[in-house]
Design an enzyme around this catalytic site. Sequence first.
Site, PDB file in Angstrom:
ATOM      1  N   ASN A  10       0.872  -1.181   0.000  1.00 49.22           N
ATOM      2  CA  ASN A  10       0.000   0.000   0.000  1.00 49.22           C
ATOM      3  C   ASN A  10       0.909   1.231   0.000  1.00 49.22           C
ATOM      4  O   ASN A  10       1.514   1.547   1.027  1.00 49.22           O
ATOM      5  CB  ASN A  10      -0.884  -0.039   1.269  1.00 49.22           C
ATOM      6  CG  ASN A  10      -1.688   1.234   1.447  1.00 49.22           C
ATOM      7  OD1 ASN A  10      -1.792   2.063   0.545  1.00 49.22           O
ATOM      8  ND2 ASN A  10      -2.261   1.391   2.631  1.00 49.22           N
ATOM      9  N   LYS A  12       0.139   4.260  -0.215  1.00 48.49           N
ATOM     10  CA  LYS A  12      -0.495   5.436   0.409  1.00 48.49           C
ATOM     11  C   LYS A  12      -0.274   6.678  -0.475  1.00 48.49           C
ATOM     12  O   LYS A  12      -0.235   6.544  -1.685  1.00 48.49           O
ATOM     13  CB  LYS A  12       0.050   5.634   1.821  1.00 48.49           C
ATOM     14  CG  LYS A  12       0.026   4.346   2.643  1.00 48.49           C
ATOM     15  CD  LYS A  12       0.253   4.591   4.100  1.00 48.49           C
ATOM     16  CE  LYS A  12       0.341   3.261   4.826  1.00 48.49           C
ATOM     17  NZ  LYS A  12       0.271   3.382   6.250  1.00 48.49           N
ATOM     18  N   HIS A  93      -9.541   1.214   5.335  1.00 52.74           N
ATOM     19  CA  HIS A  93      -8.236   1.429   5.980  1.00 52.74           C
ATOM     20  C   HIS A  93      -8.387   2.432   7.124  1.00 52.74           C
ATOM     21  O   HIS A  93      -9.121   3.409   7.008  1.00 52.74           O
ATOM     22  CB  HIS A  93      -7.226   1.933   4.941  1.00 52.74           C
ATOM     23  CG  HIS A  93      -5.807   1.861   5.441  1.00 52.74           C
ATOM     24  ND1 HIS A  93      -5.304   2.773   6.339  1.00 52.74           N
ATOM     25  CD2 HIS A  93      -4.809   0.979   5.186  1.00 52.74           C
ATOM     26  CE1 HIS A  93      -4.046   2.448   6.609  1.00 52.74           C
ATOM     27  NE2 HIS A  93      -3.728   1.367   5.911  1.00 52.74           N
ATOM     28  N   GLU A  95      -6.566   4.738   8.152  1.00 55.16           N
ATOM     29  CA  GLU A  95      -6.218   6.136   7.839  1.00 55.16           C
ATOM     30  C   GLU A  95      -7.396   6.844   7.174  1.00 55.16           C
ATOM     31  O   GLU A  95      -7.622   8.033   7.381  1.00 55.16           O
ATOM     32  CB  GLU A  95      -4.955   6.177   6.966  1.00 55.16           C
ATOM     33  CG  GLU A  95      -3.719   5.865   7.798  1.00 55.16           C
ATOM     34  CD  GLU A  95      -2.522   5.380   7.022  1.00 55.16           C
ATOM     35  OE1 GLU A  95      -2.521   5.428   5.780  1.00 55.16           O
ATOM     36  OE2 GLU A  95      -1.566   4.925   7.682  1.00 55.16           O
ATOM     37  N   GLU A 164      -5.385  -5.069  10.730  1.00 55.76           N
ATOM     38  CA  GLU A 164      -4.312  -4.099  10.932  1.00 55.76           C
ATOM     39  C   GLU A 164      -4.554  -3.331  12.237  1.00 55.76           C
ATOM     40  O   GLU A 164      -5.332  -2.371  12.259  1.00 55.76           O
ATOM     41  CB  GLU A 164      -4.291  -3.084   9.787  1.00 55.76           C
ATOM     42  CG  GLU A 164      -4.096  -3.691   8.428  1.00 55.76           C
ATOM     43  CD  GLU A 164      -3.525  -2.667   7.458  1.00 55.76           C
ATOM     44  OE1 GLU A 164      -2.428  -2.902   6.970  1.00 55.76           O
ATOM     45  OE2 GLU A 164      -4.165  -1.628   7.230  1.00 55.76           O
ATOM     46  N   GLY A 170       2.723   1.873  10.754  1.00 54.92           N
ATOM     47  CA  GLY A 170       3.734   2.913  10.598  1.00 54.92           C
ATOM     48  C   GLY A 170       4.471   3.267  11.880  1.00 54.92           C
ATOM     49  O   GLY A 170       5.156   4.288  11.949  1.00 54.92           O
ATOM     50  N   SER A 210       3.488  -2.534  10.306  1.00 55.83           N
ATOM     51  CA  SER A 210       4.950  -2.570  10.449  1.00 55.83           C
ATOM     52  C   SER A 210       5.562  -3.916  10.069  1.00 55.83           C
ATOM     53  O   SER A 210       6.511  -4.380  10.713  1.00 55.83           O
ATOM     54  CB  SER A 210       5.358  -2.169  11.877  1.00 55.83           C
ATOM     55  OG  SER A 210       4.946  -0.843  12.141  1.00 55.83           O
TER      56      SER A 210
HETATM   57  C1  PEP Z   1      -0.764   0.009   6.151  1.00 52.50           C
HETATM   58  O1  PEP Z   1      -0.914   1.207   6.086  1.00 52.50           O
HETATM   59  O2  PEP Z   1      -1.613  -0.725   5.632  1.00 52.50           O
HETATM   60  C2  PEP Z   1       0.406  -0.511   6.848  1.00 52.50           C
HETATM   61  C3  PEP Z   1       0.344  -1.742   7.283  1.00 52.50           C
HETATM   62  O3  PEP Z   1       1.465   0.338   7.016  1.00 52.50           O
HETATM   63  P1  PEP Z   1       2.908  -0.024   7.656  1.00 52.50           P
HETATM   64  O4  PEP Z   1       3.371  -1.302   7.028  1.00 52.50           O
HETATM   65  O5  PEP Z   1       3.780   1.140   7.295  1.00 52.50           O
HETATM   66  O6  PEP Z   1       2.701  -0.172   9.121  1.00 52.50           O
END
Ligand code: PEP
Length: 253
Positions: A10, A12, A93, A95, A164, A170, A210
Amino acid sequence: MAERPYIVGNWKMNGTRAMLSEARAIDRAAQRYMKAEVAVAPPYTLIHAVHREAEQIGVGAQDVFPGEDGAHTGDISASMIADAGAKFVILGHSERRADHKETNKLINAKIDSALDAGLRIILCCGETLKVREAGEAEEFVLKQLKASLPQIDDAAERLTVAYEPVWAIGTGKTATPKDIEAMHKAIRQLLDETYGEETSAEVRILYGGSVKPDNAREILSIPEVGGALVGGASLSAESFLGIVVAASETEDA
Ligand code: PEP
């Protein structure tokens, strides 16, 4: 697990045309690691260009407008992203839930539009740290999912769920293998109840938060983890491919 591990990047709100070389490198390398299914979701502006580079990997979008083409300035419909070469869309998601106040109702409308346009869906769910610390993570995630799992007949075939934990995205923090396993098992049980065991078995449950080359192997070998949704580490071919290699080796183990 029904299918190959699914590793999805992803991007973003990152990436200009300079990123196309990373997409090309990911695509060419993915051809050597066919035990994993690999995909990226670039920003809208790069979907078509990444699609043109992609011989092996899947290309998807990170959002969609919940409705038909028409007078909606600045929005992008499911048929438009499909036309650009996207085969799936990431929905729900955290975000988008936070930045755009997306509700389950809105997410459901987006799911309907995406399915109508023939797209696959990666439906995200996850709890905040406050919810986990209150001991309510499982209840929260299952409620979030129950509100959005599509009920259309063939929807499950085009569905992937991504767990998630919001506090792991992140941040460099990951949930413990024990917590990941427990949550994925709870999600699987909900999928079994919703779609029946045979159909549920076709739905992969990804972990996101992460995931990096150095923790991918451990995470991907947890029961019921069918792949990873990767943010930061998907922005360079080198780190993303480290995860792809771990996924294809986990398949061998
Ligand atoms: C995400 O935004 O879906 C995600 C898992 O980000 P990160 O791997 O940076 O934690």
